[in-house]
Design an enzyme around this catalytic site. Structure first.
Site, mmCIF file in Angstrom:
data_model
loop_
_atom_site.group_PDB
_atom_site.id
_atom_site.type_symbol
_atom_site.label_atom_id
_atom_site.label_comp_id
_atom_site.label_asym_id
_atom_site.label_seq_id
_atom_site.Cartn_x
_atom_site.Cartn_y
_atom_site.Cartn_z
ATOM 1 N N ASP A 1 49.315 38.758 49.722
ATOM 2 C CA ASP A 1 47.758 38.233 49.482
ATOM 3 C C ASP A 1 47.243 38.756 50.947
ATOM 4 O O ASP A 1 48.107 38.562 52.124
ATOM 5 C CB ASP A 1 47.935 36.748 49.644
ATOM 6 N N LYS B 1 31.719 43.788 54.355
ATOM 7 C CA LYS B 1 32.013 45.300 54.389
ATOM 8 C C LYS B 1 31.569 46.063 55.703
ATOM 9 O O LYS B 1 32.695 46.916 56.516
ATOM 10 C CB LYS B 1 31.360 46.119 53.353
ATOM 11 N N SER C 1 30.301 46.180 39.665
ATOM 12 C CA SER C 1 29.645 47.477 39.501
ATOM 13 C C SER C 1 29.341 47.631 38.092
ATOM 14 O O SER C 1 28.008 47.894 37.696
ATOM 15 C CB SER C 1 30.247 48.442 39.974
#
Length: 332
Positions: A63, A159, A198
Protein backbone atom coordinates in the site's frame (compact mmCIF):
# COMPACT_ATOMS: atom_id res chain seq x y z
CA UNK A 1 17.42 -8.95 -22.61
CA UNK A 2 14.20 -9.83 -20.73
CA UNK A 3 13.96 -8.09 -17.39
CA UNK A 4 11.86 -8.15 -14.24
CA UNK A 5 9.74 -5.02 -13.98
CA UNK A 6 7.71 -3.92 -10.98
CA UNK A 7 4.37 -2.32 -11.92
CA UNK A 8 2.78 -0.49 -9.00
CA UNK A 9 -1.00 -0.35 -8.81
CA UNK A 10 -1.32 -3.13 -11.39
CA UNK A 11 -5.13 -3.14 -11.20
CA UNK A 12 -5.21 0.29 -12.87
CA UNK A 13 -6.44 1.03 -16.40
CA UNK A 14 -2.98 2.07 -17.64
CA UNK A 15 -1.08 -0.44 -15.52
CA UNK A 16 -2.88 -3.48 -16.92
CA UNK A 17 -2.01 -2.45 -20.47
CA UNK A 18 1.63 -1.88 -19.52
CA UNK A 19 1.74 -5.29 -17.82
CA UNK A 20 0.21 -6.95 -20.88
CA UNK A 21 2.72 -5.35 -23.24
CA UNK A 22 5.71 -6.14 -21.00
CA UNK A 23 4.69 -9.79 -20.69
CA UNK A 24 3.97 -10.04 -24.42
CA UNK A 25 7.52 -8.99 -25.25
CA UNK A 26 9.09 -11.48 -22.84
CA UNK A 27 9.64 -9.53 -19.61
CA UNK A 28 8.71 -10.75 -16.13
CA UNK A 29 6.19 -8.57 -14.30
CA UNK A 30 5.59 -8.21 -10.59
CA UNK A 31 2.55 -6.15 -9.70
CA UNK A 32 1.66 -4.45 -6.45
CA UNK A 33 -1.87 -4.70 -5.07
CA UNK A 34 -3.43 -3.03 -2.07
CA UNK A 35 -5.39 -6.26 -1.56
CA UNK A 36 -4.08 -9.57 -2.85
CA UNK A 37 -7.61 -10.74 -3.65
CA UNK A 38 -7.60 -8.62 -6.82
CA UNK A 39 -4.87 -10.72 -8.44
CA UNK A 40 -7.47 -12.84 -10.23
CA UNK A 41 -8.98 -9.69 -11.74
CA UNK A 42 -5.61 -8.87 -13.28
CA UNK A 43 -5.03 -12.42 -14.52
CA UNK A 44 -8.48 -12.40 -16.12
CA UNK A 45 -7.75 -9.08 -17.85
CA UNK A 46 -4.50 -10.48 -19.26
CA UNK A 47 -5.99 -13.84 -20.23
CA UNK A 48 -5.34 -13.14 -23.92
CA UNK A 49 -1.65 -13.84 -23.29
CA UNK A 50 -0.27 -17.35 -23.75
CA UNK A 51 0.19 -19.46 -20.56
CA UNK A 52 3.96 -19.09 -20.80
CA UNK A 53 3.64 -15.31 -20.53
CA UNK A 54 1.15 -15.44 -17.65
CA UNK A 55 3.60 -17.70 -15.78
CA UNK A 56 5.93 -14.67 -15.64
CA UNK A 57 3.33 -12.62 -13.71
CA UNK A 58 3.37 -12.40 -9.92
CA UNK A 59 1.98 -10.13 -7.22
CA UNK A 60 2.99 -8.48 -3.95
CA UNK A 61 0.61 -6.82 -1.49
CA UNK A 62 1.78 -3.24 -0.84
CA UNK A 63 0.00 0.00 0.00
CA UNK A 64 1.27 3.48 -0.87
CA UNK A 65 0.59 4.66 2.68
CA UNK A 66 2.62 2.01 4.56
CA UNK A 67 6.14 0.58 4.27
CA UNK A 68 4.89 -3.00 4.47
CA UNK A 69 5.56 -5.04 1.36
CA UNK A 70 7.77 -2.61 -0.54
CA UNK A 71 11.11 -4.28 0.26
CA UNK A 72 9.69 -7.57 -1.01
CA UNK A 73 8.26 -5.81 -4.07
CA UNK A 74 11.63 -4.32 -5.04
CA UNK A 75 13.72 -7.45 -4.50
CA UNK A 76 15.46 -8.50 -7.71
CA UNK A 77 13.67 -6.13 -10.09
CA UNK A 78 15.44 -4.28 -12.90
CA UNK A 79 13.07 -1.33 -13.16
CA UNK A 80 9.90 0.22 -11.74
CA UNK A 81 6.78 1.48 -13.49
CA UNK A 82 5.13 3.61 -10.80
CA UNK A 83 1.56 4.01 -12.04
CA UNK A 84 -0.34 3.87 -8.75
CA UNK A 85 -2.18 7.07 -7.78
CA UNK A 86 -5.73 7.91 -6.70
CA UNK A 87 -8.06 9.30 -9.41
CA UNK A 88 -11.38 10.48 -7.92
CA UNK A 89 -14.64 10.74 -9.88
CA UNK A 90 -15.89 13.50 -7.58
CA UNK A 91 -14.39 16.23 -5.46
CA UNK A 92 -13.15 14.81 -2.13
CA UNK A 93 -14.24 16.40 1.12
CA UNK A 94 -10.62 16.55 2.22
CA UNK A 95 -7.90 17.23 -0.39
CA UNK A 96 -5.35 15.40 1.74
CA UNK A 97 -7.15 12.14 0.96
CA UNK A 98 -5.91 12.50 -2.63
CA UNK A 99 -2.72 14.53 -2.30
CA UNK A 100 -1.27 12.59 0.64
CA UNK A 101 -1.27 9.12 -0.96
CA UNK A 102 0.02 10.49 -4.27
CA UNK A 103 2.95 12.43 -2.79
CA UNK A 104 3.88 10.13 0.10
CA UNK A 105 3.34 7.08 -2.09
CA UNK A 106 5.71 8.39 -4.74
CA UNK A 107 8.35 9.13 -2.10
CA UNK A 108 7.86 5.69 -0.55
CA UNK A 109 8.28 3.90 -3.89
CA UNK A 110 11.42 5.87 -4.79
CA UNK A 111 12.96 5.33 -1.34
CA UNK A 112 12.25 1.60 -1.51
CA UNK A 113 13.73 1.38 -5.00
CA UNK A 114 16.84 3.29 -3.92
CA UNK A 115 17.30 1.11 -0.84
CA UNK A 116 17.03 -2.02 -2.99
CA UNK A 117 19.54 -0.68 -5.51
CA UNK A 118 16.92 -0.26 -8.23
CA UNK A 119 17.82 2.92 -10.09
CA UNK A 120 15.53 2.89 -13.16
CA UNK A 121 12.04 4.32 -12.55
CA UNK A 122 9.32 5.44 -14.97
CA UNK A 123 6.64 7.52 -13.24
CA UNK A 124 3.09 8.04 -14.49
CA UNK A 125 2.25 11.69 -13.97
CA UNK A 126 -0.40 13.55 -15.97
CA UNK A 127 -1.11 16.44 -18.30
CA UNK A 128 -2.74 17.84 -15.17
CA UNK A 129 0.80 18.67 -14.04
CA UNK A 130 1.48 20.52 -17.31
CA UNK A 131 -1.55 22.46 -18.52
CA UNK A 132 -3.18 24.53 -15.76
CA UNK A 133 -2.46 28.25 -15.67
CA UNK A 134 -0.17 27.81 -18.68
CA UNK A 135 -0.35 30.06 -21.74
CA UNK A 136 2.34 28.46 -23.93
CA UNK A 137 1.32 27.74 -27.52
CA UNK A 138 2.03 24.91 -27.87
CA UNK A 139 2.56 23.45 -24.40
CA UNK A 140 5.79 21.49 -23.99
CA UNK A 141 7.55 19.52 -21.26
CA UNK A 142 9.01 22.80 -20.01
CA UNK A 143 5.55 23.83 -18.79
CA UNK A 144 4.32 23.15 -15.27
CA UNK A 145 0.83 23.69 -13.92
CA UNK A 146 0.41 26.43 -11.35
CA UNK A 147 -1.13 24.74 -8.27
CA UNK A 148 -2.89 28.02 -7.48
CA UNK A 149 -4.56 28.23 -10.89
CA UNK A 150 -8.37 28.47 -10.62
CA UNK A 151 -8.79 25.29 -12.68
CA UNK A 152 -6.69 23.15 -10.33
CA UNK A 153 -8.53 20.37 -8.50
CA UNK A 154 -7.25 18.23 -5.64
CA UNK A 155 -6.36 15.60 -8.22
CA UNK A 156 -4.42 18.17 -10.26
CA UNK A 157 -2.47 19.28 -7.22
CA UNK A 158 -1.78 15.65 -6.31
CA UNK A 159 -0.16 15.09 -9.71
CA UNK A 160 1.84 18.34 -9.57
CA UNK A 161 3.16 17.70 -6.06
CA UNK A 162 3.82 13.98 -6.63
CA UNK A 163 5.84 14.66 -9.78
CA UNK A 164 7.77 17.48 -8.13
CA UNK A 165 8.51 15.17 -5.18
CA UNK A 166 9.95 12.62 -7.61
CA UNK A 167 12.22 15.17 -9.27
CA UNK A 168 13.31 16.49 -5.86
CA UNK A 169 14.24 12.94 -4.82
CA UNK A 170 16.35 12.49 -7.95
CA UNK A 171 18.19 15.77 -7.27
CA UNK A 172 19.39 14.42 -3.93
CA UNK A 173 20.00 10.89 -5.28
CA UNK A 174 21.72 11.47 -8.65
CA UNK A 175 22.26 7.75 -9.21
CA UNK A 176 18.50 7.39 -9.75
CA UNK A 177 17.35 7.41 -13.40
CA UNK A 178 13.85 8.86 -13.66
CA UNK A 179 11.56 9.29 -16.65
CA UNK A 180 8.10 10.83 -16.33
CA UNK A 181 5.13 10.23 -18.64
CA UNK A 182 2.34 12.85 -18.64
CA UNK A 183 -0.80 11.36 -20.24
CA UNK A 184 -3.93 13.28 -21.07
CA UNK A 185 -7.47 11.87 -20.91
CA UNK A 186 -6.75 8.18 -21.47
CA UNK A 187 -9.09 6.54 -23.97
CA UNK A 188 -8.69 3.57 -26.31
CA UNK A 189 -9.65 -0.05 -25.63
CA UNK A 190 -9.49 -1.07 -21.95
CA UNK A 191 -8.22 -4.49 -20.87
CA UNK A 192 -11.37 -5.05 -18.81
CA UNK A 193 -14.37 -3.28 -17.30
CA UNK A 194 -12.34 -1.74 -14.42
CA UNK A 195 -11.55 1.48 -16.23
CA UNK A 196 -11.69 4.49 -13.91
CA UNK A 197 -12.54 8.13 -14.50
CA UNK A 198 -11.21 8.71 -18.02
CA UNK A 199 -13.51 6.13 -19.58
CA UNK A 200 -16.40 7.47 -17.48
CA UNK A 201 -16.08 10.79 -19.37
CA UNK A 202 -16.63 8.99 -22.68
CA UNK A 203 -19.42 6.87 -21.21
CA UNK A 204 -21.22 10.08 -20.26
CA UNK A 205 -20.84 11.50 -23.77
CA UNK A 206 -21.99 8.23 -25.33
CA UNK A 207 -25.04 8.06 -23.09
CA UNK A 208 -26.47 11.25 -24.59
CA UNK A 209 -27.58 12.38 -21.14
CA UNK A 210 -26.37 15.96 -21.62
CA UNK A 211 -28.53 18.23 -23.82
CA UNK A 212 -25.52 20.46 -24.56
CA UNK A 213 -21.74 20.21 -24.62
CA UNK A 214 -19.27 22.70 -23.12
CA UNK A 215 -16.76 24.49 -25.33
CA UNK A 216 -14.01 22.61 -23.50
CA UNK A 217 -10.73 21.26 -24.87
CA UNK A 218 -9.12 18.19 -23.30
CA UNK A 219 -5.83 16.46 -24.17
CA UNK A 220 -6.65 12.94 -25.41
CA UNK A 221 -4.44 9.86 -25.74
CA UNK A 222 -4.95 6.17 -26.51
CA UNK A 223 -4.01 3.78 -23.68
CA UNK A 224 -1.92 1.76 -26.14
CA UNK A 225 0.20 4.86 -26.77
CA UNK A 226 0.51 5.51 -23.04
CA UNK A 227 1.86 2.00 -22.54
CA UNK A 228 4.21 2.41 -25.51
CA UNK A 229 5.61 5.62 -24.02
CA UNK A 230 6.27 3.97 -20.66
CA UNK A 231 8.02 0.95 -22.14
CA UNK A 232 10.04 2.98 -24.64
CA UNK A 233 11.13 5.33 -21.84
CA UNK A 234 12.35 2.32 -19.86
CA UNK A 235 14.40 1.16 -22.86
CA UNK A 236 15.76 4.53 -24.05
CA UNK A 237 18.84 6.06 -22.40
CA UNK A 238 17.90 9.47 -23.86
CA UNK A 239 14.72 9.38 -21.76
CA UNK A 240 16.59 9.40 -18.46
CA UNK A 241 15.79 12.50 -16.38
CA UNK A 242 13.18 13.72 -18.87
CA UNK A 243 9.41 14.18 -18.79
CA UNK A 244 7.16 13.57 -21.79
CA UNK A 245 3.81 14.95 -22.86
CA UNK A 246 1.77 11.87 -23.74
CA UNK A 247 -1.27 13.05 -25.70
CA UNK A 248 -2.16 13.30 -29.37
CA UNK A 249 -3.87 16.67 -29.21
CA UNK A 250 -6.42 18.79 -27.39
CA UNK A 251 -9.89 17.76 -28.55
CA UNK A 252 -13.07 19.77 -28.07
CA UNK A 253 -16.04 18.07 -26.39
CA UNK A 254 -18.34 19.05 -29.26
CA UNK A 255 -15.98 17.50 -31.81
CA UNK A 256 -15.84 14.30 -29.77
CA UNK A 257 -19.63 14.27 -29.54
CA UNK A 258 -19.81 14.65 -33.33
CA UNK A 259 -17.39 11.76 -33.87
CA UNK A 260 -19.41 9.56 -31.52
CA UNK A 261 -22.70 10.49 -33.20
CA UNK A 262 -21.26 9.63 -36.62
CA UNK A 263 -20.18 6.21 -35.39
CA UNK A 264 -23.29 5.53 -33.31
CA UNK A 265 -26.13 6.98 -35.40
CA UNK A 266 -28.77 5.16 -33.36
CA UNK A 267 -27.89 7.27 -30.32
CA UNK A 268 -28.83 10.88 -29.69
CA UNK A 269 -25.64 12.66 -28.73
CA UNK A 270 -26.10 16.40 -28.58
CA UNK A 271 -23.56 18.68 -30.22
CA UNK A 272 -25.30 21.90 -29.14
CA UNK A 273 -23.05 24.45 -27.50
CA UNK A 274 -23.69 25.04 -23.81
CA UNK A 275 -23.76 28.84 -23.30
CA UNK A 276 -21.36 30.03 -20.66
CA UNK A 277 -24.13 31.75 -18.68
CA UNK A 278 -25.86 28.36 -18.35
CA UNK A 279 -22.62 26.77 -17.13
CA UNK A 280 -22.17 29.63 -14.65
CA UNK A 281 -25.64 28.93 -13.28
CA UNK A 282 -25.01 25.19 -13.04
CA UNK A 283 -21.66 25.88 -11.39
CA UNK A 284 -23.50 27.27 -8.38
CA UNK A 285 -24.68 23.73 -7.67
CA UNK A 286 -21.97 21.57 -9.28
CA UNK A 287 -18.35 21.88 -8.10
CA UNK A 288 -17.01 20.02 -11.14
CA UNK A 289 -18.63 22.50 -13.54
CA UNK A 290 -17.32 25.36 -11.41
CA UNK A 291 -13.83 23.93 -11.83
CA UNK A 292 -13.90 23.90 -15.63
CA UNK A 293 -15.46 27.36 -16.04
CA UNK A 294 -12.11 29.18 -16.48
CA UNK A 295 -11.22 26.73 -19.27
CA UNK A 296 -14.43 27.24 -21.27
CA UNK A 297 -13.65 28.66 -24.70
CA UNK A 298 -9.90 28.51 -24.11
CA UNK A 299 -8.10 26.99 -27.11
CA UNK A 300 -5.04 24.99 -26.10
CA UNK A 301 -2.38 23.22 -28.11
CA UNK A 302 0.38 20.79 -27.22
CA UNK A 303 3.52 19.37 -28.73
CA UNK A 304 4.26 15.66 -28.39
CA UNK A 305 7.40 16.01 -30.51
CA UNK A 306 9.67 14.87 -27.67
CA UNK A 307 7.79 11.58 -27.24
CA UNK A 308 7.75 11.02 -30.99
CA UNK A 309 11.44 11.87 -31.44
CA UNK A 310 12.91 10.18 -28.34
CA UNK A 311 10.47 7.32 -27.80
CA UNK A 312 9.34 6.65 -31.37
CA UNK A 313 5.65 6.75 -30.47
CA UNK A 314 3.19 7.65 -33.24
CA UNK A 315 0.05 8.83 -31.51
CA UNK A 316 -3.44 7.63 -32.39
CA UNK A 317 -5.75 10.49 -33.46
CA UNK A 318 -7.90 11.67 -30.56
CA UNK A 319 -11.23 10.87 -32.23
CA UNK A 320 -10.11 7.31 -33.04
CA UNK A 321 -9.03 6.74 -29.43
CA UNK A 322 -12.43 7.96 -28.19
CA UNK A 323 -14.32 5.79 -30.69
CA UNK A 324 -12.35 2.73 -29.53
CA UNK A 325 -13.48 3.45 -25.97
CA UNK A 326 -17.08 3.89 -27.10
CA UNK A 327 -17.05 0.60 -29.02
CA UNK A 328 -15.77 -1.18 -25.93
CA UNK A 329 -18.50 0.40 -23.81
CA UNK A 330 -21.22 -0.38 -26.35
CA UNK A 331 -20.11 -4.00 -26.60
CA UNK A 332 -20.18 -4.39 -22.82
Amino acid sequence: MPRTILVTGITGFIAKKIAYDLLARGDTVRGTLRKSGRSQEVRAALAGLPPEALARLSFVEADLMTDRGWAEAMGGVDGVMHTASPFPLSKPKDESQIIGPAVEGTKRVLKAAHKAGVTRVVLTSSMEAVMHGVTSNPMTEADWSNPEAPTCSAYTRSKIFAERAAWDFVKTHPEMQLSVINPGLVCGTPMDKHTGSSVAVIARLLSGRDPMQPDLDMPVVDVADVSACHIAALDTPEAINKRYICAESFANFRDLAAALQANFPDRKISQRLAPKFVLKLLALFDAQIALILPMIGKKMHLSHAAATDDLGVKFTPADKAVIRTARFLAAK
